[in-house]
Motif scaffolding. Sequence first.
Motif, mmCIF file in Angstrom:
data_model
loop_
_atom_site.group_PDB
_atom_site.id
_atom_site.type_symbol
_atom_site.label_atom_id
_atom_site.label_comp_id
_atom_site.label_asym_id
_atom_site.label_seq_id
_atom_site.Cartn_x
_atom_site.Cartn_y
_atom_site.Cartn_z
ATOM 1 N N SER A 88 -32.210 -24.938 -109.098
ATOM 2 C CA SER A 88 -31.741 -25.974 -108.156
ATOM 3 C C SER A 88 -31.343 -25.419 -106.793
ATOM 4 C CB SER A 88 -30.603 -26.801 -108.770
ATOM 5 O OG SER A 88 -29.773 -26.011 -109.549
ATOM 6 N N LEU A 89 -31.621 -24.151 -106.556
ATOM 7 C CA LEU A 89 -31.315 -23.568 -105.242
ATOM 8 C C LEU A 89 -32.344 -24.058 -104.216
ATOM 9 C CD1 LEU A 89 -29.376 -21.373 -103.932
ATOM 10 C CD2 LEU A 89 -31.273 -19.765 -104.254
ATOM 11 N N ALA A 90 -31.833 -24.564 -103.084
ATOM 12 C CA ALA A 90 -32.757 -25.107 -102.075
ATOM 13 C C ALA A 90 -33.436 -23.990 -101.282
ATOM 14 C CB ALA A 90 -32.009 -26.044 -101.135
ATOM 15 N N VAL A 93 -33.984 -17.532 -101.108
ATOM 16 C CA VAL A 93 -33.049 -16.527 -101.633
ATOM 17 C C VAL A 93 -31.641 -16.839 -101.130
ATOM 18 C CG1 VAL A 93 -34.513 -14.479 -102.008
ATOM 19 C CG2 VAL A 93 -33.696 -14.995 -99.703
ATOM 20 N N ASN A 94 -30.642 -16.404 -101.883
ATOM 21 C CA ASN A 94 -29.252 -16.521 -101.427
ATOM 22 C C ASN A 94 -28.495 -15.268 -101.820
ATOM 23 O OD1 ASN A 94 -26.850 -17.695 -100.400
ATOM 24 N ND2 ASN A 94 -26.242 -18.185 -102.503
ATOM 25 N N TYR A 95 -27.881 -14.630 -100.830
ATOM 26 C CA TYR A 95 -27.079 -13.433 -101.095
ATOM 27 C C TYR A 95 -26.172 -13.192 -99.912
ATOM 28 C CZ TYR A 95 -30.665 -11.328 -98.098
ATOM 29 O OH TYR A 95 -31.524 -11.058 -97.054
ATOM 30 N N THR A 96 -25.205 -12.313 -100.106
ATOM 31 C CA THR A 96 -24.318 -11.902 -99.023
ATOM 32 C C THR A 96 -24.361 -10.385 -98.930
ATOM 33 O OG1 THR A 96 -22.893 -13.741 -99.610
ATOM 34 C CG2 THR A 96 -21.956 -12.091 -98.141
ATOM 35 N N VAL A 97 -24.494 -9.883 -97.698
ATOM 36 C CA VAL A 97 -24.414 -8.432 -97.477
ATOM 37 C C VAL A 97 -23.427 -8.173 -96.334
ATOM 38 C CG1 VAL A 97 -26.678 -7.687 -98.335
ATOM 39 C CG2 VAL A 97 -26.494 -8.604 -96.026
HETATM 40 C C1 LIG Z 1 -24.820 -18.221 -102.026
HETATM 41 O O1 LIG Z 1 -24.215 -16.979 -102.405
HETATM 42 C C2 LIG Z 1 -22.836 -16.912 -102.081
HETATM 43 C C3 LIG Z 1 -22.361 -15.550 -102.539
HETATM 44 O O2 LIG Z 1 -23.146 -14.555 -101.988
HETATM 45 C C4 LIG Z 1 -22.068 -18.008 -102.793
HETATM 46 O O3 LIG Z 1 -20.734 -17.963 -102.391
HETATM 47 C C5 LIG Z 1 -22.686 -19.371 -102.457
HETATM 48 O O4 LIG Z 1 -22.075 -20.361 -103.234
HETATM 49 C C6 LIG Z 1 -24.156 -19.357 -102.775
HETATM 50 N N1 LIG Z 1 -24.753 -20.614 -102.406
HETATM 51 C C7 LIG Z 1 -25.501 -21.324 -103.235
HETATM 52 C C8 LIG Z 1 -26.084 -22.591 -102.671
HETATM 53 O O5 LIG Z 1 -25.763 -20.974 -104.373
#
Ligand SMILES: *[C@@H]1O[C@H](CO)[C@@H](O)[C@H](O)[C@H]1NC(C)=O
Length: 476
Positions: A88-90, A93-97
């Motif tokens: 369900s991720l739009a 990719v999703n990440y934090t660096v």
């Molecule tokens: C994306 O990742 C961050 C952590 O890196 C998280 O806090 C956030 O909820 C995530 N967003 C989604 C839409 O999953």
Amino acid sequence: MARFSVILATLVWLCHVRAVAVPSSPPSGAVSVDPSLVSISIEFFAFPGYTQMSGTNNCLNNLASLRNAQPAIRIGGTTQDRATYNASLASAVNYTVSSPLDAPTSLTYGPSFFSLASQMQGQVTVGLNRQLNNQANSLSAAQRAKSSMGNLYAIELGNEPDLYSSSSPIASGTGWSNSIDIQNEAKWFTALAPSLGNIFQGAVYLSWNTQTLISSIGSAALNTIKTISRHSYPQSACGGASTNLPNLMSHSGIVSYVSQYKAEATAAHNDGKKFFLGETNSATCGGGGISPTFGAALWIIDYVLQSALIGADRLYFHHGTIGNCAYCWWGQNNVYSPYYGAVFVSEFLGADGAKIAALDNGSSAIATYAVYSSSNTPLRLLVLNSNYFDSTGSRSSASVQFTGLATASGTKQAKRLTAPNATSRTDQGAAVTIGGGGTFSSTCARQGTENTESVAVGGNALTVSVLASEALIVYL
Ligand SMILES: *[C@@H]1O[C@H](CO)[C@@H](O)[C@H](O)[C@H]1NC(C)=O
Ligand SMILES: *[C@@H]1O[C@H](CO)[C@@H](O)[C@H](O)[C@H]1NC(C)=O
Ligand SMILES: *[C@@H]1O[C@H](CO)[C@@H](O)[C@H](O)[C@H]1NC(C)=O
Ligand SMILES: *[C@@H]1O[C@H](CO)[C@@H](O)[C@H](O)[C@H]1NC(C)=O
């Protein structure tokens, strides 16, 4: 007198012409060349970013037009084993660096990751997670890949399991070894094949020998394996290790280095599998200063051809973090020196090249090759002078006389790849050129004018001179 004899000896050496007979049909040892021999690997988390750069499309298309075949793409690497699929991720990719130059230690990816992958022109191999031991998650990702990618070629489950440890989730607290990995790959492949087909790229090893996997994984699992991947980096700058450009580009060094993979390629072929250097490049951990150089471009030419000769069907040159990738061929606003080697070897192979042969025995610094058509006639010759020139001292030159040509007399054309020296970097403004003036714009459009040089033919022979750290194609 002593000085005079030194000068004389130098002159004799400089003028020494080596004679190379060109076989009129592919000699023994010649091999067929995969149309996508020169292919690309892209680090998993960075892949969506690469699709946003115009350099990606242009650099791939330049190679494709030279070979009349798209480079294949493998999406994977260390971060494939840190990634979790979220249907369900739009975003892709999703990440934090903490810094844009870092790779994430954990990431999620969504269905649009595979929509982007489906838009790549070449065959795509997708690397999914095994290390985190979430088979249901990797299965749902693979099913999405399968349903959305018409270009899906193979699926990896895990990257470089030789680097997993007993504390990796996949080890389930019971230890980790090559034999445990082989049993584990077998378990995963046979569990997922009923849903996905016999589509797996097996092994994906950095240091373990892939022959062991082929001989001991068992026929049921072997049947699910489409291709075998071995990772290859001739040098490493990890942990402060030192790198060496003369060694990287040395012709005899390359011949010796790739020979270690010959038995693995043969074992894969004997079981009907393609054998790929499924992730490769010059030096790991930041490239140690040697990876972005013109010498690395020359290395690519010789390494690609020697790898093909020992049975590697494709080489997937790895591309990592955008903006922090010493061995990359292109970036956000740059085309780097190594790319010129990829283009030059692709031009040598051409759209019509079917088989290649080495015309030297690999013992000297001078590499000579011939490429043959599907009807077994020689099309082009390549000379690569791997002697290291770094602008200190004078630049030596090698003369090669090719004999036995079908043409008795007249002229042939030749095209040169050159640079001020082996350390030259296009990202530092160096003039790396193909045919005297051919270069690439910041977004990888071909620019400038490529010229050829006329070479006289007499007595079914021609002679060319190639400077230290330079390469030349002769069109027959
Ligand atoms: C994306 O990742 C961050 C952590 O890196 C998280 O806090 C956030 O909820 C995530 N967003 C989604 C839409 O999953
Ligand atoms: C998956 O993505 C959805 C939609 O962005 C988000 O709400 C959810 O938190 C994500 N789940 C995980 C486990 O990251
Ligand atoms: C390789 O070729 C060179 C000439 O280029 C020759 O001197 C040498 O003896 C050859 N070595 C082998 C092992 O055949
Ligand atoms: C090698 O060539 C580059 C230009 O590409 C130049 O900047 C550098 O100084 C040269 N190296 C030496 C040792 O002169």
